[in-house]
Design a protein around this motif. Structure first.
Motif, PDB file in Angstrom:
ATOM      1  N   ILE A 117      -9.291  -3.283   6.087  1.00 46.56           N
ATOM      2  CA  ILE A 117      -9.013  -3.475   4.661  1.00 46.56           C
ATOM      3  C   ILE A 117      -8.574  -4.911   4.380  1.00 46.56           C
ATOM      4  O   ILE A 117      -8.994  -5.522   3.395  1.00 46.56           O
ATOM      5  N   VAL A 118      -7.733  -5.457   5.258  1.00 41.69           N
ATOM      6  CA  VAL A 118      -7.228  -6.819   5.055  1.00 41.69           C
ATOM      7  C   VAL A 118      -8.324  -7.852   5.308  1.00 41.69           C
ATOM      8  O   VAL A 118      -8.362  -8.914   4.681  1.00 41.69           O
ATOM      9  N   GLY A 119      -9.235  -7.547   6.245  1.00 44.65           N
ATOM     10  CA  GLY A 119     -10.267  -8.508   6.608  1.00 44.65           C
ATOM     11  C   GLY A 119      -9.792  -9.554   7.578  1.00 44.65           C
ATOM     12  O   GLY A 119     -10.413 -10.607   7.751  1.00 44.65           O
ATOM     13  N   HIS A 120      -8.671  -9.259   8.248  1.00 45.75           N
ATOM     14  CA  HIS A 120      -8.091 -10.183   9.232  1.00 45.75           C
ATOM     15  C   HIS A 120      -7.276  -9.359  10.210  1.00 45.75           C
ATOM     16  O   HIS A 120      -6.690  -8.342   9.823  1.00 45.75           O
ATOM     17  N   LYS A 121      -7.216  -9.793  11.454  1.00 45.14           N
ATOM     18  CA  LYS A 121      -6.465  -9.030  12.444  1.00 45.14           C
ATOM     19  C   LYS A 121      -4.973  -9.258  12.266  1.00 45.14           C
ATOM     20  O   LYS A 121      -4.446 -10.326  12.561  1.00 45.14           O
ATOM     21  N   VAL A 122      -4.288  -8.219  11.775  1.00 42.86           N
ATOM     22  CA  VAL A 122      -2.838  -8.302  11.596  1.00 42.86           C
ATOM     23  C   VAL A 122      -2.116  -7.238  12.412  1.00 42.86           C
ATOM     24  O   VAL A 122      -0.896  -7.251  12.501  1.00 42.86           O
ATOM     25  N   ALA A 123      -2.865  -6.307  13.010  1.00 36.51           N
ATOM     26  CA  ALA A 123      -2.261  -5.239  13.812  1.00 36.51           C
ATOM     27  C   ALA A 123      -3.082  -5.075  15.076  1.00 36.51           C
ATOM     28  O   ALA A 123      -4.312  -5.077  15.039  1.00 36.51           O
ATOM     29  N   ILE A 124      -2.408  -4.955  16.211  1.00 32.33           N
ATOM     30  CA  ILE A 124      -3.134  -4.829  17.468  1.00 32.33           C
ATOM     31  C   ILE A 124      -3.714  -3.430  17.591  1.00 32.33           C
ATOM     32  O   ILE A 124      -3.240  -2.477  16.999  1.00 32.33           O
ATOM     33  N   VAL A 125      -4.778  -3.337  18.389  1.00 32.57           N
ATOM     34  CA  VAL A 125      -5.526  -2.089  18.529  1.00 32.57           C
ATOM     35  C   VAL A 125      -5.557  -1.681  19.991  1.00 32.57           C
ATOM     36  O   VAL A 125      -5.834  -2.494  20.871  1.00 32.57           O
ATOM     37  N   SER A 126      -5.252  -0.419  20.243  1.00 33.33           N
ATOM     38  CA  SER A 126      -5.283   0.105  21.607  1.00 33.33           C
ATOM     39  C   SER A 126      -5.460   1.607  21.548  1.00 33.33           C
ATOM     40  O   SER A 126      -5.135   2.249  20.539  1.00 33.33           O
ATOM     41  N   ASP A 127      -5.980   2.185  22.628  1.00 35.05           N
ATOM     42  CA  ASP A 127      -6.099   3.642  22.692  1.00 35.05           C
ATOM     43  C   ASP A 127      -4.841   4.282  23.272  1.00 35.05           C
ATOM     44  O   ASP A 127      -4.800   5.483  23.504  1.00 35.05           O
ATOM     45  N   LYS A 128      -3.801   3.469  23.494  1.00 28.25           N
ATOM     46  CA  LYS A 128      -2.552   4.000  24.040  1.00 28.25           C
ATOM     47  C   LYS A 128      -1.621   4.453  22.916  1.00 28.25           C
ATOM     48  O   LYS A 128      -1.489   3.772  21.901  1.00 28.25           O
ATOM     49  N   PRO A 129      -0.933   5.599  23.069  1.00 28.04           N
ATOM     50  CA  PRO A 129       0.084   5.990  22.088  1.00 28.04           C
ATOM     51  C   PRO A 129       1.205   4.960  22.031  1.00 28.04           C
ATOM     52  O   PRO A 129       1.428   4.211  22.976  1.00 28.04           O
ATOM     53  N   GLN A 130       1.908   4.935  20.897  1.00 26.30           N
ATOM     54  CA  GLN A 130       3.042   4.025  20.674  1.00 26.30           C
ATOM     55  C   GLN A 130       2.617   2.563  20.663  1.00 26.30           C
ATOM     56  O   GLN A 130       3.410   1.671  20.928  1.00 26.30           O
ATOM     57  N   THR A 131       1.335   2.287  20.349  1.00 32.93           N
ATOM     58  CA  THR A 131       0.907   0.896  20.252  1.00 32.93           C
ATOM     59  C   THR A 131       1.686   0.168  19.171  1.00 32.93           C
ATOM     60  O   THR A 131       2.175  -0.941  19.361  1.00 32.93           O
TER      61      THR A 131
ATOM     62  N   PHE B 263       3.251 -11.143  -2.570  1.00 30.44           N
ATOM     63  CA  PHE B 263       3.024 -12.190  -1.574  1.00 30.44           C
ATOM     64  C   PHE B 263       2.051 -13.222  -2.133  1.00 30.44           C
ATOM     65  O   PHE B 263       1.211 -12.893  -2.983  1.00 30.44           O
ATOM     66  N   PRO B 264       2.141 -14.473  -1.671  1.00 31.19           N
ATOM     67  CA  PRO B 264       1.135 -15.472  -2.058  1.00 31.19           C
ATOM     68  C   PRO B 264      -0.270 -14.973  -1.719  1.00 31.19           C
ATOM     69  O   PRO B 264      -0.455 -14.253  -0.728  1.00 31.19           O
ATOM     70  N   ILE B 265      -1.247 -15.357  -2.518  1.00 31.88           N
ATOM     71  CA  ILE B 265      -2.588 -14.799  -2.364  1.00 31.88           C
ATOM     72  C   ILE B 265      -3.227 -15.167  -1.030  1.00 31.88           C
ATOM     73  O   ILE B 265      -4.134 -14.474  -0.570  1.00 31.88           O
ATOM     74  N   GLU B 266      -2.749 -16.224  -0.387  1.00 34.17           N
ATOM     75  CA  GLU B 266      -3.343 -16.609   0.895  1.00 34.17           C
ATOM     76  C   GLU B 266      -2.750 -15.843   2.077  1.00 34.17           C
ATOM     77  O   GLU B 266      -3.281 -15.903   3.193  1.00 34.17           O
ATOM     78  N   ASP B 267      -1.676 -15.097   1.879  1.00 25.97           N
ATOM     79  CA  ASP B 267      -1.046 -14.356   2.974  1.00 25.97           C
ATOM     80  C   ASP B 267      -1.843 -13.102   3.308  1.00 25.97           C
ATOM     81  O   ASP B 267      -2.386 -12.440   2.424  1.00 25.97           O
ATOM     82  N   ASN B 268      -1.908 -12.765   4.587  1.00 26.55           N
ATOM     83  CA  ASN B 268      -2.530 -11.503   4.993  1.00 26.55           C
ATOM     84  C   ASN B 268      -1.574 -10.603   5.762  1.00 26.55           C
ATOM     85  O   ASN B 268      -1.947  -9.515   6.182  1.00 26.55           O
ATOM     86  N   SER B 269      -0.321 -11.052   5.947  1.00 25.64           N
ATOM     87  CA  SER B 269       0.680 -10.236   6.641  1.00 25.64           C
ATOM     88  C   SER B 269       2.062 -10.798   6.370  1.00 25.64           C
ATOM     89  O   SER B 269       2.202 -11.970   5.993  1.00 25.64           O
ATOM     90  N   ASP B 270       3.069  -9.958   6.568  1.00 25.26           N
ATOM     91  CA  ASP B 270       4.448 -10.437   6.434  1.00 25.26           C
ATOM     92  C   ASP B 270       5.067 -10.726   7.800  1.00 25.26           C
ATOM     93  O   ASP B 270       6.239 -11.054   7.892  1.00 25.26           O
ATOM     94  N   GLN B 271       4.279 -10.604   8.859  1.00 24.80           N
ATOM     95  CA  GLN B 271       4.821 -10.857  10.193  1.00 24.80           C
ATOM     96  C   GLN B 271       5.069 -12.342  10.405  1.00 24.80           C
ATOM     97  O   GLN B 271       4.295 -13.188   9.945  1.00 24.80           O
ATOM     98  N   SER B 272       6.123 -12.652  11.144  1.00 24.59           N
ATOM     99  CA  SER B 272       6.315 -14.030  11.558  1.00 24.59           C
ATOM    100  C   SER B 272       5.258 -14.394  12.593  1.00 24.59           C
ATOM    101  O   SER B 272       4.664 -13.527  13.236  1.00 24.59           O
ATOM    102  N   GLU B 273       5.030 -15.685  12.737  1.00 22.94           N
ATOM    103  CA  GLU B 273       4.027 -16.134  13.709  1.00 22.94           C
ATOM    104  C   GLU B 273       4.386 -15.673  15.116  1.00 22.94           C
ATOM    105  O   GLU B 273       3.516 -15.217  15.874  1.00 22.94           O
ATOM    106  N   ASN B 274       5.666 -15.753  15.481  1.00 19.98           N
ATOM    107  CA  ASN B 274       6.070 -15.366  16.832  1.00 19.98           C
ATOM    108  C   ASN B 274       5.812 -13.893  17.113  1.00 19.98           C
ATOM    109  O   ASN B 274       5.384 -13.512  18.205  1.00 19.98           O
ATOM    110  N   VAL B 275       6.083 -13.039  16.113  1.00 20.53           N
ATOM    111  CA  VAL B 275       5.834 -11.612  16.310  1.00 20.53           C
ATOM    112  C   VAL B 275       4.351 -11.345  16.483  1.00 20.53           C
ATOM    113  O   VAL B 275       3.935 -10.582  17.371  1.00 20.53           O
ATOM    114  N   LEU B 276       3.512 -11.967  15.656  1.00 16.98           N
ATOM    115  CA  LEU B 276       2.073 -11.749  15.767  1.00 16.98           C
ATOM    116  C   LEU B 276       1.549 -12.237  17.112  1.00 16.98           C
ATOM    117  O   LEU B 276       0.756 -11.544  17.767  1.00 16.98           O
ATOM    118  N   LEU B 277       2.003 -13.394  17.567  1.00 22.02           N
ATOM    119  CA  LEU B 277       1.555 -13.907  18.863  1.00 22.02           C
ATOM    120  C   LEU B 277       1.993 -12.986  19.994  1.00 22.02           C
ATOM    121  O   LEU B 277       1.230 -12.715  20.932  1.00 22.02           O
TER     122      LEU B 277
END
Length: 308
Positions: free
Chosen positions: A39-53, A190-204
């Motif tokens: 929906i966002v069109g950008h990777k903001v959440a990691i994807v895995s087949d493991k529970p509790q991802t 949020f500003p229109i250019e934002d795609n997440s509220d995560q800090s850079e460190n958390v996303l990395l």
């Protein structure tokens, strides 16, 4: 009215916009993160087949000129077992209270089970409109999809059910348009250019953890957390990232490092590519594996990791 709402050229009245929070709920591994990214069109959440991802309530921001959807990818709804899962469940309940709508995602392949009914019961008390998305329909034929939709209708929560495939995008646009109709008139959050509220460190950190999840099995994925220790712009085209990978036992550390360091090298190589894609520069990644026994029950460390 917020200054974050879009301003028309040359001044004048602000356009009428909608904005709101949509909480995504579902059993682990139903595809919530994949759907947020779609929906966002950008990777903001990691994807895995493991529970509790998903351990944090990640907000993906999808903005059009008329509407801003803030998608809250909740941790998998579950009964608490330790300090970590207690925090995760508490965050689920808090986000539901603050949302304008809820989207429950069901796995079309697996059908409706006790876990889905547990979640539906929680959503029924949330006092917000509820929509059901039956995900992974790309893996079923028409008859199987119809059966999955009828199965989802037995949950008796919400009035609208959408068959989708978050992976291929089928049905996602229709679902997104419907969600936009459910959020209230409001300036953007949020500003229109934002795609997440995560800090850079958390996303990395999450991008590194994703590569650990993809390469480890049994208890190791649940016992791993990643924290970014430092991000340094060496020059315009090179960023140095130092990341700490926490595990709970020496044996888990041995698995992550691997024979002759092969596992940690493979994790680092794959993670570096993801970090480069996100940062737009070449990346030198330093990975250190450390043992912290019982970190999932350590409130102080959970605070440092940003797991509320």
């Amino acid at each position: 009215m917020s200054d974050l709402a879009p301003h028309p050229p040359g001044g004048g009245p602000l356009p009428i916009t909608r904005a709101g929070f949509v909480a995504l709920a579902g059993r682990p591994n139903v595809g919530k993160s994949t759907l947020v990214n779609a929906i966002v069109g950008h990777k903001v959440a990691i994807v895995s087949d493991k529970p509790q991802t998903t351990r944090r309530a990640i907000r993906g921001v999808a903005t059009t000129p008329e509407c801003q959807l803030v998608l809250v990818d909740l941790p998998g709804v579950q009964r608490p077992r330790d300090a970590l899962t207690t925090r995760m469940q508490r965050r689920v309940e808090s986000e539901l209270r603050d949302s304008d709508a809820a989207l429950m995602i069901v796995n079309a392949e697996e059908g409706v089970g006790p876990g889905d009914r547990f979640i539906a019961q929680a959503l029924a008390h949330a006092k917000v409109p509820v929509v059901i998305a039956v995900n992974k329909c790309d893996r079923l034929d028409k008859a199987g999809t119809l059966t999955a939709l009828m199965d989802a209708s037995t949950l008796e929560v919400g009035d609208d059910i959408f068959p989708i495939s978050a992976k291929t995008g089928n049905g996602v646009l229709a679902l997104t348009q419907h969600l936009r109709e459910l959020v209230p008139l409001s300036p953007f959050f949020f500003p229109i250019e934002d795609n997440s509220d995560q800090s850079e460190n958390v996303l990395l950190a999450e991008l590194v953890r994703e590569q650990v999840l993809r390469r480890t099995f049994q208890e190791v994925p649940h016992a791993v957390e990643v924290m970014i220790d430092d991000v340094e712009a060496v020059h315009e085209d090179l960023t140095r990232v130092r990341a700490l990978v926490w595990v709970e036992t020496e044996s888990q550390k041995g698995i992550l490092i691997g024979a002759q360091g092969k596992m940690i090298k493979a994790i680092g190589t794959a993670a570096r590519k993801e970090l480069q894609r996100e940062l737009g520069t070449q990346v030198h990644l330093d990975l250190s594996v450390r043992v912290r026994r019982g970190w999932r029950g350590d409130d102080r460390l959970l605070d440092r990791l940003g797991i509320e």
